[in-house]
Motif scaffolding. Structure first.
Motif, mmCIF file in Angstrom:
data_model
loop_
_atom_site.group_PDB
_atom_site.id
_atom_site.type_symbol
_atom_site.label_atom_id
_atom_site.label_comp_id
_atom_site.label_asym_id
_atom_site.label_seq_id
_atom_site.Cartn_x
_atom_site.Cartn_y
_atom_site.Cartn_z
ATOM 1 N N GLN A 1 0.827 -1.211 0.000
ATOM 2 C CA GLN A 1 0.000 0.000 0.000
ATOM 3 C C GLN A 1 0.858 1.257 0.000
ATOM 4 O OE1 GLN A 1 -2.843 -0.841 3.258
ATOM 5 N NE2 GLN A 1 -4.345 -1.137 1.639
ATOM 6 N N THR B 1 -5.570 0.413 -2.990
ATOM 7 C CA THR B 1 -6.088 -0.749 -3.719
ATOM 8 C C THR B 1 -5.142 -1.112 -4.863
ATOM 9 O OG1 THR B 1 -8.347 -0.089 -3.207
ATOM 10 C CG2 THR B 1 -8.057 -1.665 -5.004
ATOM 11 N N GLU C 1 -7.317 -4.378 4.633
ATOM 12 C CA GLU C 1 -8.716 -3.934 4.619
ATOM 13 C C GLU C 1 -9.156 -3.515 6.017
ATOM 14 O OE1 GLU C 1 -11.165 -6.623 2.292
ATOM 15 O OE2 GLU C 1 -9.893 -6.282 0.540
ATOM 16 N N GLU D 1 -11.007 -0.331 2.834
ATOM 17 C CA GLU D 1 -11.155 -0.379 1.375
ATOM 18 C C GLU D 1 -10.689 -1.742 0.854
ATOM 19 O OE1 GLU D 1 -11.937 2.443 -0.575
ATOM 20 O OE2 GLU D 1 -12.051 3.829 1.125
ATOM 21 N N THR D 2 -11.138 -2.064 -0.381
ATOM 22 C CA THR D 2 -10.666 -3.303 -1.020
ATOM 23 C C THR D 2 -9.151 -3.223 -1.198
ATOM 24 O OG1 THR D 2 -12.730 -3.527 -2.206
ATOM 25 C CG2 THR D 2 -10.850 -4.733 -3.102
ATOM 26 N N ASN E 1 -7.833 -6.098 -6.360
ATOM 27 C CA ASN E 1 -8.947 -6.388 -7.269
ATOM 28 C C ASN E 1 -8.843 -7.758 -7.924
ATOM 29 O OD1 ASN E 1 -10.555 -4.142 -6.845
ATOM 30 N ND2 ASN E 1 -9.336 -2.875 -8.242
#
Ligand code: ZN
Length: 480
Positions: free
Chosen positions: A226, A232, A255, A260-261, A264
């Motif tokens: 991150q 994300t 998370e 947040e996700t 993906n």
């Protein structure tokens, strides 16, 4: 472009769409630098390389991050038990863990170059990102996903995160309460895991709001991923052995900290077998890529052998298969020569129908969840069709161009540079000497810069047991 990828979390193939159009941010779990990476690790790294190459060939701008685990990875892949892998080796061999990590990081990057893996844009070291990990742990405490024990260890509270187990299917609910909590543990739930550990005997320690200690393995990937790529990520890959507990914990942390996700698309490469069986140290078949190179197998052949099957299928590695891969590489090179001759200097013309079919076959397979084995069928159909149609002139040039485009994924056509001349050798020796001096002075930044300079010259360093450094050109094995 209609690239479908199998997302291990959602358990379905989906059309790939990055969060920001045209840009892909992806993260791969990298090596723990306490030994040489084996071919099983490299299967996963080569898969990541092929994925990046296909995304780039499809026009995406890719930012790739691969972590270097140089602290916190505990033995036996059991994050809650055992000793730190690096520290264990340091104790056994009375070496400095920092030195071991620096040494095997060099070895790893040498292997990356030797096997023509495109270098990631970032190779963050866990030891250099402890502040980011501490910040994420603080967020988790704030949001009630982690607690501090009386001893000052910080523990992730698994029951606080409802989605735990979604990736692996392993929720741990089947565990009897307390079943796996070791004697004397201060964890509230047997599934809870350490974010910050305290152990006065650990050789690598950092100050933290909870006193001196060191981070757990899982926190490094969510924090560094991150930090470098944003909240994300588009894609996160790893070997299937990373799914649980490592990636499950990464999701819970990332998370939990942000709400947040985290990722993906999750993609996982399957295991590698040797001669149809398990690969293990005790069986003596845990080959490193470096050993294969030293046995005289060209790196291109190893690349080809590890890339030719679908990443979601178990790959059975055999020496017969490696020979066959080498023969296939020779076939492809021979075909390139043949088309170059047949082109008689002509420019590539509009692709004839048979050629378009081969290209479509390759592209369709690649777009179908990076089906490299199907893509190779497309490559070999090109050889077959070009010969059947006796391609000449502009057609032959177009066939060669198609082959070169396929080779942007496999990267096996390139011949290696000739042996070194004396001037080049002197230049390399001088750089090695300067690097040794920088390391002796513990000037790691300078040593790193010099290593990069050597890598740019396609030189691989081989650290001898007696401390003497020798070198070779990374592509010197290519003619075998
Ligand atoms: Zn990881």
């Amino acid at each position: 472009m209609n690239f479908q990828v199998y997302d291990s979390l959602r358990r379905t193939k989906r059309v790939f769409e990055p969060a920001e159009p045209g840009k892909v941010r992806m993260y791969h779990c990298g090596p723990t630098v306490y030994g040489e990476a084996h071919i099983g690790n490299f299967r996963s790294f080569l898969f990541a390389d092929a994925l990046r190459r296909w995304l780039e060939l499809s026009g995406f701008e890719v930012t790739q991050v691969m972590n270097i685990t140089d602290v916190g990875h505990l033995r036996d892949d059991d994050p809650e038990g055992g000793e730190d892998k690096l520290e264990s080796l340091a104790r056994k061999t009375s070496r400095d863990p920092w030195e071991i990590a620096a040494h095997y990081t060099d070895v790893f990057l040498g292997d990356v170059d030797l096997f023509r893996i495109r270098r990631a844009h970032h190779y963050p070291r866990a030891t250099e990102h402890v502040p980011q990990m501490i910040a994420q742990i603080e967020q988790l405490i704030e949001r009630d996903h982690a607690y501090v024990t009386d001893e000052g260890q910080v523990v992730y509270s698994v029951p606080s995160y409802a989605d735990y187990g979604r990736l692996s299917g392993n929720t741990g609910d089947d565990l009897l309460p307390g079943a796996r909590v070791e004697v004397g543990s201060d964890k509230h739930d047997p599934r809870d895991f350490y974010l910050w550990k305290k152990d006065p005997h650990h050789l690598m320690q950092w100050d933290s709001p909870w006193g001196r200690g060191f981070p757990g393995w899982h926190i490094e990937c969510s924090a560094m991923g991150q930090h470098l790529l944003g909240t994300t990520l588009d894609i996160h890959t790893g070997g299937e052995d990373n799914v649980f507990p490592h990636h499950e914990c990464e999701i819970a942390q990332a998370e939990g900290a942000t709400g947040e996700t985290f990722v993906n698309y999750w993609m996982h490469a399957r295991f590698l077998q040797i001669d149809g069986g398990k690969m293990s140290k005790s069986l003596g078949n845990l080959y490193t890529v470096r050993q294969l190179a030293e046995m005289g197998h060209p790196p291109e052949a190893v690349r080809f052998a590890l890339l030719r099957s679908h990443y979601r299928q178990v790959l059975n590695f055999t020496f017969a298969g490696l020979e066959e891969a080498a023969a296939n590489v020779r076939k492809l090179r021979h075909f390139a020569e043949e088309m170059r001759d047949a082109a008689h200097g002509a420019e590539a013309g509009a692709a004839p129908e048979w050629l378009t079919r081969c290209v479509r076959r390759f592209d369709d397979a690649m777009n179908d969840d990076l089906n490299l084995s199907g893509a190779l069928d497309g490559v070999f159909s090109l050889l077959h069709e070009a010969r059947r149609h006796e391609a000449q002139g502009a057609d032959a040039a177009a066939a060669l161009a198609a082959l070169q485009r396929f080779d942007q994924i496999f990267d096996v056509l390139r011949e290696s540079p000739a042996a070194d001349d004396a001037e080049f050798a002197a230049q390399v020796d001088a750089l090695i000497e300067r690097r040794a001096a920088a390391r002796a002075a513990k000037d790691w930044a300078a040593a790193d810069a010099l290593r990069d300079e050597l890598a740019a010259l396609d030189v691989e360093l081989l650290d001898g047991k007696d401390g003497k450094v020798t070198w070779r050109r990374t592509s010197s094995n290519a003619n075998g």
